[in-house]
Design a protein around this motif. Structure first.
Motif, PDB file in Angstrom:
ATOM      1  N   TYR A  30      33.122  40.777  43.843  1.00  0.00           N
ATOM      2  CA  TYR A  30      33.874  39.500  44.345  1.00  0.00           C
ATOM      3  C   TYR A  30      33.145  39.407  45.332  1.00  0.00           C
ATOM      4  CZ  TYR A  30      37.624  37.345  47.081  1.00  0.00           C
ATOM      5  OH  TYR A  30      38.339  36.666  47.811  1.00  0.00           O
ATOM      6  N   PHE A  31      33.100  37.470  44.905  1.00  0.00           N
ATOM      7  CA  PHE A  31      32.571  37.274  46.149  1.00  0.00           C
ATOM      8  C   PHE A  31      32.589  36.093  47.100  1.00  0.00           C
ATOM      9  CE2 PHE A  31      28.961  38.256  43.042  1.00  0.00           C
ATOM     10  CZ  PHE A  31      28.363  38.671  43.200  1.00  0.00           C
ATOM     11  N   SER A  32      32.919  36.474  48.225  1.00  0.00           N
ATOM     12  CA  SER A  32      33.458  35.469  48.617  1.00  0.00           C
ATOM     13  C   SER A  32      33.014  34.838  50.483  1.00  0.00           C
ATOM     14  CB  SER A  32      34.867  36.582  49.004  1.00  0.00           C
ATOM     15  OG  SER A  32      35.049  37.493  50.415  1.00  0.00           O
ATOM     16  N   ALA A  33      33.558  34.906  51.041  1.00  0.00           N
ATOM     17  CA  ALA A  33      33.225  34.595  53.307  1.00  0.00           C
ATOM     18  C   ALA A  33      33.946  34.344  53.784  1.00  0.00           C
ATOM     19  CB  ALA A  33      32.551  33.224  52.636  1.00  0.00           C
ATOM     20  N   SER A  34      34.129  35.197  54.562  1.00  0.00           N
ATOM     21  CA  SER A  34      34.635  35.730  55.783  1.00  0.00           C
ATOM     22  C   SER A  34      35.525  33.898  56.248  1.00  0.00           C
ATOM     23  CB  SER A  34      34.638  35.967  57.087  1.00  0.00           C
ATOM     24  OG  SER A  34      34.018  35.630  57.851  1.00  0.00           O
ATOM     25  N   TRP A  35      34.943  33.118  56.358  1.00  0.00           N
ATOM     26  CA  TRP A  35      35.810  31.401  56.791  1.00  0.00           C
ATOM     27  C   TRP A  35      36.174  30.736  55.727  1.00  0.00           C
ATOM     28  CZ3 TRP A  35      33.304  28.429  53.115  1.00  0.00           C
ATOM     29  CH2 TRP A  35      31.543  28.742  52.751  1.00  0.00           C
ATOM     30  N   CYS A  36      36.376  31.336  54.585  1.00  0.00           N
ATOM     31  CA  CYS A  36      36.266  30.571  53.509  1.00  0.00           C
ATOM     32  C   CYS A  36      37.694  31.252  53.022  1.00  0.00           C
ATOM     33  CB  CYS A  36      35.270  30.997  52.663  1.00  0.00           C
ATOM     34  SG  CYS A  36      36.609  30.254  50.673  1.00  0.00           S
ATOM     35  N   ARG A  37      39.095  29.909  53.781  1.00  0.00           N
ATOM     36  CA  ARG A  37      40.187  29.447  53.176  1.00  0.00           C
ATOM     37  C   ARG A  37      40.891  30.077  51.313  1.00  0.00           C
ATOM     38  NH1 ARG A  37      43.937  30.545  56.021  1.00  0.00           N
ATOM     39  NH2 ARG A  37      43.899  29.416  57.696  1.00  0.00           N
ATOM     40  N   PRO A  38      39.946  29.623  50.727  1.00  0.00           N
ATOM     41  CA  PRO A  38      39.993  30.190  49.144  1.00  0.00           C
ATOM     42  C   PRO A  38      39.586  31.397  48.719  1.00  0.00           C
ATOM     43  CG  PRO A  38      39.639  27.891  49.074  1.00  0.00           C
ATOM     44  CD  PRO A  38      39.829  28.160  50.671  1.00  0.00           C
ATOM     45  N   CYS A  39      39.171  32.451  49.775  1.00  0.00           N
ATOM     46  CA  CYS A  39      38.115  33.159  49.631  1.00  0.00           C
ATOM     47  C   CYS A  39      39.727  33.981  50.255  1.00  0.00           C
ATOM     48  CB  CYS A  39      37.153  34.053  50.868  1.00  0.00           C
ATOM     49  SG  CYS A  39      36.223  33.030  49.758  1.00  0.00           S
ATOM     50  N   GLN A  40      39.697  33.808  51.710  1.00  0.00           N
ATOM     51  CA  GLN A  40      40.971  34.299  52.118  1.00  0.00           C
ATOM     52  C   GLN A  40      42.546  34.765  50.984  1.00  0.00           C
ATOM     53  OE1 GLN A  40      41.833  32.469  55.760  1.00  0.00           O
ATOM     54  NE2 GLN A  40      39.213  33.173  56.194  1.00  0.00           N
ATOM     55  N   ASN A  41      42.698  33.567  50.819  1.00  0.00           N
ATOM     56  CA  ASN A  41      44.321  33.760  50.151  1.00  0.00           C
ATOM     57  C   ASN A  41      43.427  34.814  48.714  1.00  0.00           C
ATOM     58  OD1 ASN A  41      44.851  31.943  51.458  1.00  0.00           O
ATOM     59  ND2 ASN A  41      44.614  30.051  50.101  1.00  0.00           N
ATOM     60  N   MET A  42      42.346  34.279  47.736  1.00  0.00           N
ATOM     61  CA  MET A  42      42.299  35.566  46.242  1.00  0.00           C
ATOM     62  C   MET A  42      42.057  37.388  47.185  1.00  0.00           C
ATOM     63  SD  MET A  42      42.099  33.930  43.307  1.00  0.00           S
ATOM     64  CE  MET A  42      41.209  35.282  43.240  1.00  0.00           C
ATOM     65  N   GLN A  43      41.948  37.444  49.081  1.00  0.00           N
ATOM     66  CA  GLN A  43      41.844  38.940  48.940  1.00  0.00           C
ATOM     67  C   GLN A  43      42.880  39.398  48.433  1.00  0.00           C
ATOM     68  OE1 GLN A  43      39.037  40.174  50.456  1.00  0.00           O
ATOM     69  NE2 GLN A  43      40.125  41.892  49.623  1.00  0.00           N
ATOM     70  N   GLY A  44      44.374  38.847  48.281  1.00  0.00           N
ATOM     71  CA  GLY A  44      45.303  39.811  48.164  1.00  0.00           C
ATOM     72  C   GLY A  44      45.612  39.546  46.699  1.00  0.00           C
ATOM     73  N   ILE A  45      44.997  38.676  46.020  1.00  0.00           N
ATOM     74  CA  ILE A  45      44.632  38.922  44.828  1.00  0.00           C
ATOM     75  C   ILE A  45      44.060  39.660  43.596  1.00  0.00           C
ATOM     76  CG2 ILE A  45      45.470  36.982  42.443  1.00  0.00           C
ATOM     77  CD1 ILE A  45      45.870  35.542  44.554  1.00  0.00           C
ATOM     78  N   VAL A  46      42.801  39.297  44.450  1.00  0.00           N
ATOM     79  CA  VAL A  46      41.902  40.550  44.553  1.00  0.00           C
ATOM     80  C   VAL A  46      41.853  42.163  44.209  1.00  0.00           C
ATOM     81  CG1 VAL A  46      39.604  41.701  44.839  1.00  0.00           C
ATOM     82  CG2 VAL A  46      39.780  38.995  44.207  1.00  0.00           C
ATOM     83  N   GLU A  47      42.687  42.872  45.680  1.00  0.00           N
ATOM     84  CA  GLU A  47      43.821  43.872  45.607  1.00  0.00           C
ATOM     85  C   GLU A  47      44.430  44.404  44.690  1.00  0.00           C
ATOM     86  OE1 GLU A  47      44.195  43.715  49.435  1.00  0.00           O
ATOM     87  OE2 GLU A  47      42.779  43.658  50.193  1.00  0.00           O
ATOM     88  N   GLN A  48      45.026  43.566  44.254  1.00  0.00           N
ATOM     89  CA  GLN A  48      46.140  43.596  42.986  1.00  0.00           C
ATOM     90  C   GLN A  48      45.524  43.211  41.437  1.00  0.00           C
ATOM     91  OE1 GLN A  48      49.487  40.698  43.195  1.00  0.00           O
ATOM     92  NE2 GLN A  48      49.261  40.462  44.610  1.00  0.00           N
ATOM     93  N   LEU A  49      44.461  43.087  41.314  1.00  0.00           N
ATOM     94  CA  LEU A  49      44.227  43.301  40.329  1.00  0.00           C
ATOM     95  C   LEU A  49      43.627  44.663  40.683  1.00  0.00           C
ATOM     96  CD1 LEU A  49      42.286  41.950  37.608  1.00  0.00           C
ATOM     97  CD2 LEU A  49      40.819  41.006  39.110  1.00  0.00           C
ATOM     98  N   HIS A  50      42.736  44.712  41.483  1.00  0.00           N
ATOM     99  CA  HIS A  50      42.003  46.031  41.048  1.00  0.00           C
ATOM    100  C   HIS A  50      43.380  47.471  41.668  1.00  0.00           C
ATOM    101  CE1 HIS A  50      40.966  50.055  44.121  1.00  0.00           C
ATOM    102  NE2 HIS A  50      39.482  49.777  43.501  1.00  0.00           N
ATOM    103  N   ARG A  51      43.867  46.710  41.663  1.00  0.00           N
ATOM    104  CA  ARG A  51      44.930  47.923  41.552  1.00  0.00           C
ATOM    105  C   ARG A  51      45.305  48.071  40.029  1.00  0.00           C
ATOM    106  NH1 ARG A  51      47.142  46.854  46.263  1.00  0.00           N
ATOM    107  NH2 ARG A  51      48.163  45.138  45.748  1.00  0.00           N
ATOM    108  N   HIS A  52      45.732  47.065  39.701  1.00  0.00           N
ATOM    109  CA  HIS A  52      46.193  46.948  37.730  1.00  0.00           C
ATOM    110  C   HIS A  52      44.779  47.559  36.947  1.00  0.00           C
ATOM    111  CE1 HIS A  52      49.340  43.971  38.727  1.00  0.00           C
ATOM    112  NE2 HIS A  52      49.394  44.652  38.035  1.00  0.00           N
ATOM    113  N   ALA A  53      43.732  47.540  37.509  1.00  0.00           N
ATOM    114  CA  ALA A  53      42.419  48.006  36.728  1.00  0.00           C
ATOM    115  C   ALA A  53      42.236  48.779  37.507  1.00  0.00           C
ATOM    116  CB  ALA A  53      41.617  46.526  36.440  1.00  0.00           C
ATOM    117  N   ASN A  54      42.572  50.084  37.777  1.00  0.00           N
ATOM    118  CA  ASN A  54      41.810  50.792  38.567  1.00  0.00           C
ATOM    119  C   ASN A  54      40.611  51.262  37.844  1.00  0.00           C
ATOM    120  OD1 ASN A  54      43.158  52.422  37.031  1.00  0.00           O
ATOM    121  ND2 ASN A  54      44.909  53.267  38.111  1.00  0.00           N
TER     122      ASN A  54
END
Length: 118
Positions: A30-54
């Motif tokens: 997962y490529f992101s940046a701390s200053w990136c608003r869409p990246c901040q929004n995706m953080q929780g979605i990526v964590e949910q994806l991680h839980r679904h695809a353990n």
């Protein structure tokens, strides 16, 4: 399994090419940046994806802290996910994407690899 933070190219190499991983190992970077608003929004979605695809190894790369890693994989924007099977890049998913659509795109990408190797 946790999401591994990776900051150096050698860490990414070790993450993807670990000889102890079984054949058919899948990974998502997962490529992101701390200053990136869409990246901040995706953080929780990526964590949910991680839980679904353990069964899939997950790594996180901050493009501001590791500026040479993203271009090495053809990443042109953040947020982006790079999908790998057996350390081979199979797909890049870019942008802010809802969880259900992301789950579908990840499943489709990995299913395409499985179907082509039969």
């Amino acid at each position: 399994m946790t999401i591994t933070n990776l900051a150096e190219p050698h860490e990414v190499t070790r993450f993807l090419y670990d000889a102890d991983k079984p054949e058919g190992q899948r990974a998502i970077l997962y490529f992101s940046a701390s200053w990136c608003r869409p990246c901040q929004n995706m953080q929780g979605i990526v964590e949910q994806l991680h839980r679904h695809a353990n069964e899939i190894a997950f790594g996180r790369i901050d493009v501001a802290q590791a500026p040479t890693v993203a271009p090495a994989f053809g990443i042109k924007s953040a947020p982006s996910l790079a999908l790998f099977e057996d350390a081979r890049l199979i797909a890049i998913i870019a942008g802010e994407i809802p969880l259900q659509r992301l789950l579908h795109r990840v499943a489709t990408a990995f299913a395409g690899v499985t179907a082509s190797t039969r």
